[in-house]
Design a protein around this motif. Structure first.
Motif, PDB file in Angstrom:
ATOM      1  N   TYR A  85      24.469  36.402  44.965  1.00 17.96           N
ATOM      2  CA  TYR A  85      25.388  37.265  44.229  1.00 17.96           C
ATOM      3  C   TYR A  85      26.233  37.995  45.249  1.00 17.96           C
ATOM      4  O   TYR A  85      25.710  38.523  46.239  1.00 17.96           O
ATOM      5  N   GLU A  86      27.532  38.027  44.989  1.00 16.92           N
ATOM      6  CA  GLU A  86      28.442  38.764  45.848  1.00 16.92           C
ATOM      7  C   GLU A  86      29.491  39.415  44.961  1.00 16.92           C
ATOM      8  O   GLU A  86      30.162  38.730  44.184  1.00 16.92           O
ATOM      9  N   ASN A  87      29.604  40.736  45.043  1.00 13.35           N
ATOM     10  CA  ASN A  87      30.550  41.494  44.211  1.00 13.35           C
ATOM     11  C   ASN A  87      30.375  41.182  42.723  1.00 13.35           C
ATOM     12  O   ASN A  87      31.346  40.981  42.000  1.00 13.35           O
ATOM     13  N   ASP A  88      29.111  41.107  42.279  1.00 12.13           N
ATOM     14  CA  ASP A  88      28.762  40.888  40.878  1.00 12.13           C
ATOM     15  C   ASP A  88      29.091  39.478  40.380  1.00 12.13           C
ATOM     16  O   ASP A  88      29.183  39.237  39.188  1.00 12.13           O
ATOM     17  N   ILE A  89      29.284  38.542  41.293  1.00  8.59           N
ATOM     18  CA  ILE A  89      29.586  37.157  40.925  1.00  8.59           C
ATOM     19  C   ILE A  89      28.455  36.265  41.415  1.00  8.59           C
ATOM     20  O   ILE A  89      28.021  36.363  42.560  1.00  8.59           O
ATOM     21  N   LEU A  90      27.981  35.385  40.518  1.00  7.31           N
ATOM     22  CA  LEU A  90      26.920  34.447  40.839  1.00  7.31           C
ATOM     23  C   LEU A  90      27.508  33.188  41.453  1.00  7.31           C
ATOM     24  O   LEU A  90      28.474  32.620  40.929  1.00  7.31           O
ATOM     25  N   TYR A  91      26.908  32.774  42.570  1.00  4.89           N
ATOM     26  CA  TYR A  91      27.271  31.511  43.207  1.00  4.89           C
ATOM     27  C   TYR A  91      26.008  30.643  43.269  1.00  4.89           C
ATOM     28  O   TYR A  91      24.971  31.107  43.727  1.00  4.89           O
ATOM     29  N   VAL A  92      26.132  29.410  42.802  1.00  3.53           N
ATOM     30  CA  VAL A  92      25.033  28.454  42.863  1.00  3.53           C
ATOM     31  C   VAL A  92      25.506  27.275  43.701  1.00  3.53           C
ATOM     32  O   VAL A  92      26.511  26.641  43.359  1.00  3.53           O
ATOM     33  N   THR A 107      31.709  45.447  30.725  1.00  2.73           N
ATOM     34  CA  THR A 107      32.846  46.277  30.312  1.00  2.73           C
ATOM     35  C   THR A 107      32.467  47.750  30.209  1.00  2.73           C
ATOM     36  O   THR A 107      33.338  48.605  30.235  1.00  2.73           O
ATOM     37  N   THR A 108      31.186  48.042  30.107  1.00  5.31           N
ATOM     38  CA  THR A 108      30.745  49.437  29.991  1.00  5.31           C
ATOM     39  C   THR A 108      30.517  50.095  31.357  1.00  5.31           C
ATOM     40  O   THR A 108      30.244  51.294  31.417  1.00  5.31           O
ATOM     41  N   LEU A 109      30.617  49.336  32.432  1.00  3.99           N
ATOM     42  CA  LEU A 109      30.357  49.874  33.768  1.00  3.99           C
ATOM     43  C   LEU A 109      31.490  50.783  34.228  1.00  3.99           C
ATOM     44  O   LEU A 109      32.660  50.556  33.911  1.00  3.99           O
ATOM     45  N   ALA A 110      31.128  51.788  34.990  1.00  5.09           N
ATOM     46  CA  ALA A 110      32.131  52.652  35.597  1.00  5.09           C
ATOM     47  C   ALA A 110      32.931  51.841  36.620  1.00  5.09           C
ATOM     48  O   ALA A 110      32.445  50.844  37.167  1.00  5.09           O
ATOM     49  N   LYS A 111      34.150  52.296  36.869  1.00  6.03           N
ATOM     50  CA  LYS A 111      35.018  51.590  37.819  1.00  6.03           C
ATOM     51  C   LYS A 111      34.354  51.516  39.191  1.00  6.03           C
ATOM     52  O   LYS A 111      33.696  52.442  39.623  1.00  6.03           O
ATOM     53  N   ASN A 112      34.525  50.379  39.853  1.00  4.61           N
ATOM     54  CA  ASN A 112      33.990  50.122  41.197  1.00  4.61           C
ATOM     55  C   ASN A 112      32.459  50.098  41.249  1.00  4.61           C
ATOM     56  O   ASN A 112      31.874  50.396  42.282  1.00  4.61           O
ATOM     57  N   THR A 113      31.813  49.785  40.134  1.00  2.00           N
ATOM     58  CA  THR A 113      30.362  49.604  40.144  1.00  2.00           C
ATOM     59  C   THR A 113      30.059  48.165  39.723  1.00  2.00           C
ATOM     60  O   THR A 113      30.875  47.515  39.071  1.00  2.00           O
ATOM     61  N   VAL A 114      28.895  47.700  40.110  1.00  5.26           N
ATOM     62  CA  VAL A 114      28.491  46.340  39.773  1.00  5.26           C
ATOM     63  C   VAL A 114      27.209  46.367  38.962  1.00  5.26           C
ATOM     64  O   VAL A 114      26.406  47.290  39.088  1.00  5.26           O
ATOM     65  N   LEU A 115      27.036  45.353  38.151  1.00 10.92           N
ATOM     66  CA  LEU A 115      25.808  45.220  37.367  1.00 10.92           C
ATOM     67  C   LEU A 115      24.695  44.631  38.223  1.00 10.92           C
ATOM     68  O   LEU A 115      23.564  45.080  38.184  1.00 10.92           O
ATOM     69  N   THR A 116      25.054  43.619  39.031  1.00 12.11           N
ATOM     70  CA  THR A 116      24.068  42.959  39.892  1.00 12.11           C
ATOM     71  C   THR A 116      24.433  43.235  41.343  1.00 12.11           C
ATOM     72  O   THR A 116      25.485  42.798  41.817  1.00 12.11           O
ATOM     73  N   ASP A 117      23.565  43.960  42.029  1.00 11.06           N
ATOM     74  CA  ASP A 117      23.793  44.200  43.452  1.00 11.06           C
ATOM     75  C   ASP A 117      23.780  42.866  44.189  1.00 11.06           C
ATOM     76  O   ASP A 117      23.198  41.887  43.729  1.00 11.06           O
ATOM     77  N   ASP A 118      24.408  42.860  45.359  1.00 15.24           N
ATOM     78  CA  ASP A 118      24.462  41.634  46.147  1.00 15.24           C
ATOM     79  C   ASP A 118      23.054  41.112  46.424  1.00 15.24           C
ATOM     80  O   ASP A 118      22.144  41.882  46.718  1.00 15.24           O
ATOM     81  N   ILE A 119      22.902  39.810  46.291  1.00 13.00           N
ATOM     82  CA  ILE A 119      21.657  39.126  46.632  1.00 13.00           C
ATOM     83  C   ILE A 119      22.023  38.107  47.695  1.00 13.00           C
ATOM     84  O   ILE A 119      22.903  37.264  47.477  1.00 13.00           O
TER      85      ILE A 119
END
Length: 171
Positions: A85-92, A107-119
């Protein structure tokens, strides 16, 4: 005499055999916790189909190795894949993969926050799955306890039967 009793009891025996067969392939499960919110809520009742062939984004029930308690999570990475995960985007395996089931939550997240931290790049063993809860901020999942070995999987969530206003089938 015996034949009449057998005929009388045959519907009961048939129902019992069907019920035993049902339990052999289908397991009822109660949702505990908030790790799958908003897609699954506390105390909802589900039917889980016992199966071993899983696809990405299937919701599964498995026994956590440490506690032996059943957990419900979503399959993100399949056996043999490399995920990150990078910037809340999944890469496989280097390809960007959309997670449509998270769109409303994002859509409910505050600006500049991510749901999934980088993995960081994670290689999944050939007998395991990488799983995450949909409510990523509070979920205890593969980021904490590691991958789920195939033998720990009870099955795939296929149907929500309670509460009545939320009855639905999962793909």
């Amino acid at each position: 005499m015996f034949r009449k009793k057998l005929i009388k009891w045959s519907p009961v025996i048939l129902c019992l055999l069907l019920f035993i067969g049902f339990l052999r392939y289908i397991v009822p499960v109660v949702v505990k916790g908030d790790s799958m919110v908003p897609n699954l809520m506390e105390n909802q009742r589900l039917f889980v189909l016992k199966r071993r062939q899983l696809d990405r984004f299937d919701i599964i029930v498995f026994r956590e190795e440490e506690t032996n308690k059943p957990l419900i999570k979503r399959v993100i990475g399949l056996p043999g894949e490399t995920i990150r995960y990078e910037n809340d985007i999944l890469y496989v395996d280097g390809k960007k993969i959309e997670e449509p089931f998270l769109a409303d939550l994002k859509t409910t997240l505050a600006k500049n926050t991510v749901l999934t931290d980088d993995i960081f790049e994670t290689r999944i063993p050939y007998d395991a799955y990488f799983v995450l809860g949909d409510n990523r901020k509070i979920s205890r999942d593969s980021r904490i306890f590691g991958v789920v070995i195939q033998e720990e999987v009870i099955g795939e969530v296929k149907f929500r039967f309670w509460p009545p206003n939320k009855i639905n089938r999962f793909p």
